[in-house]
Design a protein around this motif. Sequence first.
Motif, PDB file in Angstrom:
ATOM      1  N   GLU A 160      50.345  46.717  50.858  1.00  8.62           N
ATOM      2  CA  GLU A 160      51.035  46.814  52.145  1.00  8.62           C
ATOM      3  C   GLU A 160      52.066  45.703  52.337  1.00  8.62           C
ATOM      4  O   GLU A 160      53.161  45.946  52.844  1.00  8.62           O
ATOM      5  CB  GLU A 160      49.998  46.766  53.278  1.00  8.62           C
ATOM      6  N   PHE A 161      51.720  44.473  51.930  1.00  4.89           N
ATOM      7  CA  PHE A 161      52.594  43.316  52.176  1.00  4.89           C
ATOM      8  C   PHE A 161      53.695  43.189  51.120  1.00  4.89           C
ATOM      9  O   PHE A 161      54.794  42.722  51.394  1.00  4.89           O
ATOM     10  CB  PHE A 161      51.742  42.042  52.229  1.00  4.89           C
ATOM     11  N   LYS A 162      53.390  43.598  49.882  1.00  4.95           N
ATOM     12  CA  LYS A 162      54.341  43.538  48.762  1.00  4.95           C
ATOM     13  C   LYS A 162      54.948  42.134  48.614  1.00  4.95           C
ATOM     14  O   LYS A 162      56.159  41.934  48.735  1.00  4.95           O
ATOM     15  CB  LYS A 162      55.457  44.574  48.943  1.00  4.95           C
ATOM     16  N   PRO A 163      54.120  41.129  48.303  1.00  5.41           N
ATOM     17  CA  PRO A 163      54.621  39.751  48.207  1.00  5.41           C
ATOM     18  C   PRO A 163      55.505  39.536  46.984  1.00  5.41           C
ATOM     19  O   PRO A 163      55.339  40.188  45.950  1.00  5.41           O
ATOM     20  CB  PRO A 163      53.333  38.930  48.097  1.00  5.41           C
ATOM     21  N   ASP A 164      56.457  38.612  47.129  1.00  2.71           N
ATOM     22  CA  ASP A 164      57.254  38.172  45.985  1.00  2.71           C
ATOM     23  C   ASP A 164      56.474  37.143  45.171  1.00  2.71           C
ATOM     24  O   ASP A 164      56.619  37.054  43.945  1.00  2.71           O
ATOM     25  CB  ASP A 164      58.570  37.546  46.472  1.00  2.71           C
ATOM     26  N   ILE A 165      55.680  36.346  45.874  1.00  2.48           N
ATOM     27  CA  ILE A 165      54.887  35.282  45.246  1.00  2.48           C
ATOM     28  C   ILE A 165      53.467  35.333  45.795  1.00  2.48           C
ATOM     29  O   ILE A 165      53.262  35.512  46.992  1.00  2.48           O
ATOM     30  CB  ILE A 165      55.494  33.889  45.528  1.00  2.48           C
ATOM     31  N   VAL A 166      52.502  35.173  44.907  1.00  2.00           N
ATOM     32  CA  VAL A 166      51.110  34.955  45.314  1.00  2.00           C
ATOM     33  C   VAL A 166      50.713  33.576  44.825  1.00  2.00           C
ATOM     34  O   VAL A 166      50.772  33.298  43.626  1.00  2.00           O
ATOM     35  CB  VAL A 166      50.161  36.022  44.730  1.00  2.00           C
ATOM     36  N   HIS A 167      50.357  32.695  45.768  1.00  3.89           N
ATOM     37  CA  HIS A 167      49.914  31.348  45.400  1.00  3.89           C
ATOM     38  C   HIS A 167      48.427  31.232  45.705  1.00  3.89           C
ATOM     39  O   HIS A 167      47.994  31.372  46.845  1.00  3.89           O
ATOM     40  CB  HIS A 167      50.684  30.268  46.166  1.00  3.89           C
ATOM     41  N   VAL A 168      47.665  30.995  44.652  1.00  4.18           N
ATOM     42  CA  VAL A 168      46.210  30.965  44.723  1.00  4.18           C
ATOM     43  C   VAL A 168      45.731  29.518  44.714  1.00  4.18           C
ATOM     44  O   VAL A 168      46.162  28.716  43.888  1.00  4.18           O
ATOM     45  CB  VAL A 168      45.607  31.725  43.526  1.00  4.18           C
ATOM     46  N   HIS A 169      44.839  29.200  45.639  1.00  2.00           N
ATOM     47  CA  HIS A 169      44.188  27.883  45.632  1.00  2.00           C
ATOM     48  C   HIS A 169      42.761  28.094  45.125  1.00  2.00           C
ATOM     49  O   HIS A 169      42.542  28.951  44.278  1.00  2.00           O
ATOM     50  CB  HIS A 169      44.271  27.255  47.023  1.00  2.00           C
ATOM     51  N   ASN A 170      41.795  27.354  45.603  1.00  2.00           N
ATOM     52  CA  ASN A 170      40.431  27.534  45.098  1.00  2.00           C
ATOM     53  C   ASN A 170      39.897  28.926  45.422  1.00  2.00           C
ATOM     54  O   ASN A 170      39.827  29.315  46.584  1.00  2.00           O
ATOM     55  CB  ASN A 170      39.510  26.470  45.700  1.00  2.00           C
ATOM     56  N   ILE A 171      39.482  29.660  44.377  1.00  2.00           N
ATOM     57  CA  ILE A 171      38.969  31.025  44.555  1.00  2.00           C
ATOM     58  C   ILE A 171      37.662  31.216  43.787  1.00  2.00           C
ATOM     59  O   ILE A 171      37.266  32.341  43.496  1.00  2.00           O
ATOM     60  CB  ILE A 171      40.000  32.071  44.080  1.00  2.00           C
TER      61      ILE A 171
END
Length: 364
Positions: free
Chosen positions: A73-84
């Motif tokens: 739905e959001f279609k991000p250009d960047i996904v930045h992941v922190h602690n997962i």
Amino acid sequence: MKILILSDDFPPKSFGGAGIIASIQAQELQKRGHEVNVFTITDDKDKIDSRFRSYLSLYNIKTIKKIKKILKEFKPDIVHVHNIHEHISYASLYYAKKSGAKVFITLHDAMSVYYGKVPQNYINTDNPISLIDCFKTFGIRVNPFRNLIIRKLFNYADKIFVVSEALGRFLSNNGIKNTIVMHNGINTNNWRVPDIIKNEYKKSLGINNDTKIVMIAGRLNNMKGAKVSLKAFAEVLKKYRNVVLLIVGNKPEQNNEFNSIINQLNIVDKVIFTGWVRYENMPTVYSISDIVIVPSLYLDPFPTINLEAMASKKPVIGTKFGGTPEIIKNGNNGYIIDPNNIEQFKNKILDLLNDEQLTINMGK
């Protein structure tokens, strides 16, 4: 640009570390005109039993289902992941990359190769942690295939950032290479507190204006250096009485061991507990303190408390274990110590208590 941030921790429930940094990142990106969406865990019902974390942290069907929907739905250009490594799960890297976004991950700790806080004996060695040692320490919580799968999933990240050189070295020794050091940062403009608020807060804690304050923040446990701090402070009181130890975190009644130590050391009237403090109120806590101590007894990657103390113009007496020496320069903006050395710990506190100008200069 559309940016999606994934983090297991996020304020207001997060006390510090990765959650605070993820929050700061989201706010600063929004200020720069980017459209930011944050995915985090906010409900206790979503929490994973620690016995199964090493399995579900690879693929948590509940969170992955929601992430896939947001990506679509959001279609991000960047996904930045922190602690997962607790709830969101590492499989999110695969689905983020599959969506067509650029994928970055910031590692704030060593949980992608270990199952807890890294003890001192592993810090200055080039030898990888053995699976046998993990089983001895963590038992059934160990998944023998977990680390291999995590390394495979890291291939879907365009960049892997680590928050300190110390963490980068440890991860490299344990199979996660090609990382980029990017020290955490905070907005230093948010740490100025008016005198009237300082005085009111001191009064609410029952502290006189002429009393010196040594502050420690975080969970009251041995790895964070709580026990050695109490012992060192008891020694300080033999030489300097007009001082209190301010502990920002859980109270001693929540931990019988430390309650007992405080009583045995006969320092009950010199130790003040604030309980948990919301992050937006932390500048006030720092503002009334004279010295900040960071006595971690494990590989503490890059404690945010160092940044906050510096932003508040307070000198830091910090641990040699982990990333603290990368920002606290011994004799300049504080002291670097081995917290196990109670005599050294005590003396550095006394050096600052006995020289107000030195304390001010280091803080500046």
